[in-house]
Scaffold this motif. Structure first.
Motif, PDB file in Angstrom:
ATOM      1  N   LEU A  43      53.658  22.175  51.398  1.00 47.48           N
ATOM      2  CA  LEU A  43      52.609  23.182  51.348  1.00 47.48           C
ATOM      3  C   LEU A  43      51.256  22.615  51.755  1.00 47.48           C
ATOM      4  CD1 LEU A  43      52.106  26.219  49.988  1.00 47.48           C
ATOM      5  CD2 LEU A  43      50.610  24.754  48.653  1.00 47.48           C
ATOM      6  N   ASP A  44      50.596  23.305  52.661  1.00 46.93           N
ATOM      7  CA  ASP A  44      49.213  23.003  53.044  1.00 46.93           C
ATOM      8  C   ASP A  44      48.327  24.012  52.320  1.00 46.93           C
ATOM      9  OD1 ASP A  44      46.727  22.660  54.225  1.00 46.93           O
ATOM     10  OD2 ASP A  44      47.458  22.848  56.282  1.00 46.93           O
ATOM     11  N   ARG A  45      47.468  23.520  51.425  1.00 48.68           N
ATOM     12  CA  ARG A  45      46.576  24.405  50.681  1.00 48.68           C
ATOM     13  C   ARG A  45      45.439  24.946  51.552  1.00 48.68           C
ATOM     14  NH1 ARG A  45      46.564  25.027  45.410  1.00 48.68           N
ATOM     15  NH2 ARG A  45      44.327  25.327  45.490  1.00 48.68           N
ATOM     16  N   GLN A  46      45.333  24.477  52.794  1.00 45.37           N
ATOM     17  CA  GLN A  46      44.342  24.951  53.755  1.00 45.37           C
ATOM     18  C   GLN A  46      42.915  24.735  53.228  1.00 45.37           C
ATOM     19  OE1 GLN A  46      46.624  28.813  53.962  1.00 45.37           O
ATOM     20  NE2 GLN A  46      46.100  28.585  56.134  1.00 45.37           N
ATOM     21  N   ARG A  85      44.562  19.020  56.438  1.00 45.83           N
ATOM     22  CA  ARG A  85      45.117  18.874  57.791  1.00 45.83           C
ATOM     23  C   ARG A  85      44.071  18.265  58.720  1.00 45.83           C
ATOM     24  NH1 ARG A  85      49.239  21.590  60.792  1.00 45.83           N
ATOM     25  NH2 ARG A  85      49.637  22.858  58.962  1.00 45.83           N
ATOM     26  N   ALA A  91      53.338  21.677  58.102  1.00 47.61           N
ATOM     27  CA  ALA A  91      53.640  22.200  56.772  1.00 47.61           C
ATOM     28  C   ALA A  91      54.723  23.266  56.863  1.00 47.61           C
ATOM     29  CB  ALA A  91      52.385  22.801  56.151  1.00 47.61           C
ATOM     30  N   ARG A  99      52.050  27.568  53.958  1.00 51.11           N
ATOM     31  CA  ARG A  99      50.610  27.474  53.751  1.00 51.11           C
ATOM     32  C   ARG A  99      50.218  28.369  52.581  1.00 51.11           C
ATOM     33  NH1 ARG A  99      48.414  28.897  59.553  1.00 51.11           N
ATOM     34  NH2 ARG A  99      49.623  30.703  58.985  1.00 51.11           N
ATOM     35  N   LYS A 100      49.111  28.043  51.955  1.00 48.10           N
ATOM     36  CA  LYS A 100      48.661  28.822  50.803  1.00 48.10           C
ATOM     37  C   LYS A 100      48.587  30.303  51.127  1.00 48.10           C
ATOM     38  CE  LYS A 100      44.344  28.744  49.263  1.00 48.10           C
ATOM     39  NZ  LYS A 100      43.113  28.273  48.606  1.00 48.10           N
ATOM     40  N   GLU A 101      48.123  30.637  52.321  1.00 45.76           N
ATOM     41  CA  GLU A 101      47.975  32.043  52.695  1.00 45.76           C
ATOM     42  C   GLU A 101      49.309  32.794  52.685  1.00 45.76           C
ATOM     43  OE1 GLU A 101      48.076  31.992  57.583  1.00 45.76           O
ATOM     44  OE2 GLU A 101      46.152  31.884  56.567  1.00 45.76           O
ATOM     45  N   ASP A 102      50.434  32.073  52.796  1.00 42.27           N
ATOM     46  CA  ASP A 102      51.744  32.724  52.737  1.00 42.27           C
ATOM     47  C   ASP A 102      52.015  33.350  51.357  1.00 42.27           C
ATOM     48  OD1 ASP A 102      52.272  31.801  55.336  1.00 42.27           O
ATOM     49  OD2 ASP A 102      53.265  29.988  54.599  1.00 42.27           O
TER      50      ASP A 102
END
Length: 185
Positions: free
Chosen positions: A158-161, A165, A177, A180-183
């Motif tokens: 998971l990329d918390r954005q 990155r 990733a 992503r958090k937005e998912d």
């Protein structure tokens, strides 16, 4: 790859790893967030880890050109991923050495910070469960480079954005990733 596998991992992430709270959680980076992801709910469960590794091998890792002889990252977040992926590759007849990077070099014995067969490899795919600022992953990358291993690519669940990155790109690491958090919004 079957989209069903990735969807199953995503459902497990939503059910077991993701938490939202009006009161912010304190993250390892020191930041606070209303969104918290505990990927150990996935990586420390045998069935979930197995399927996660299948998805990473089938969908995420093939995005990288070239090869690598090892996989690893900073303890503890990367440890289950490292072992799971090494075993999944072995089941395919492919040798990938698992490397564990301690947060600090040992103060006894050989004083190593990187554990595993690191003298056997030239390149390593760096792993992490979650990236926020990228600090833990960068620490692992620097330790690997200190022992002479080339590191240019990485994978996380998971990329918390939140800048991780980009921080890794400044270190010469291309990070992919799975989610992503937005998912999860």
């Amino acid at each position: 790859m079957s989209l069903d596998k990735k969807n199953q991992v995503f459902e497990w992430m939503k059910s077991y790893a993701y938490r939202f709270s009006e009161k912010p959680f304190r993250l390892a980076s020191g930041k606070e967030s209303q969104h918290y992801f505990n990927c150990k709910e996935i990586t420390l469960h045998p069935e979930r880890l197995h399927l996660l590794c299948e998805v990473l091998i089938e969908e995420v890792i093939p995005k990288f050109p070239g090869t690598f002889g090892a996989i690893g990252g900073l303890t503890l977040g990367a440890d289950p991923l490292t072992y799971g992926l090494a075993l999944a590759y072995q089941a395919r007849g492919i040798q990938k050495y698992p490397l564990i990077i301690r947060k600090e070099a040992k103060d006894h014995g050989t004083g190593q910070q990187v554990e595993g067969f690191h003298k056997e490899v030239k390149q390593c795919l760096v792993l992490d469960d979650v990236i926020t600022t990228g600090g833990s992953t960068i620490k692992a990358v620097r330790a690997l480079r200190e022992v002479g291993i080339e590191v240019t690519k990485g994978v996380c669940i998971l990329d918390r954005q939140e800048g991780g990155r980009e921080a890794l790109e400044k270190e010469g690491i291309h990070m992919e990733a799975l989610f992503r958090k937005e998912d999860f919004r």
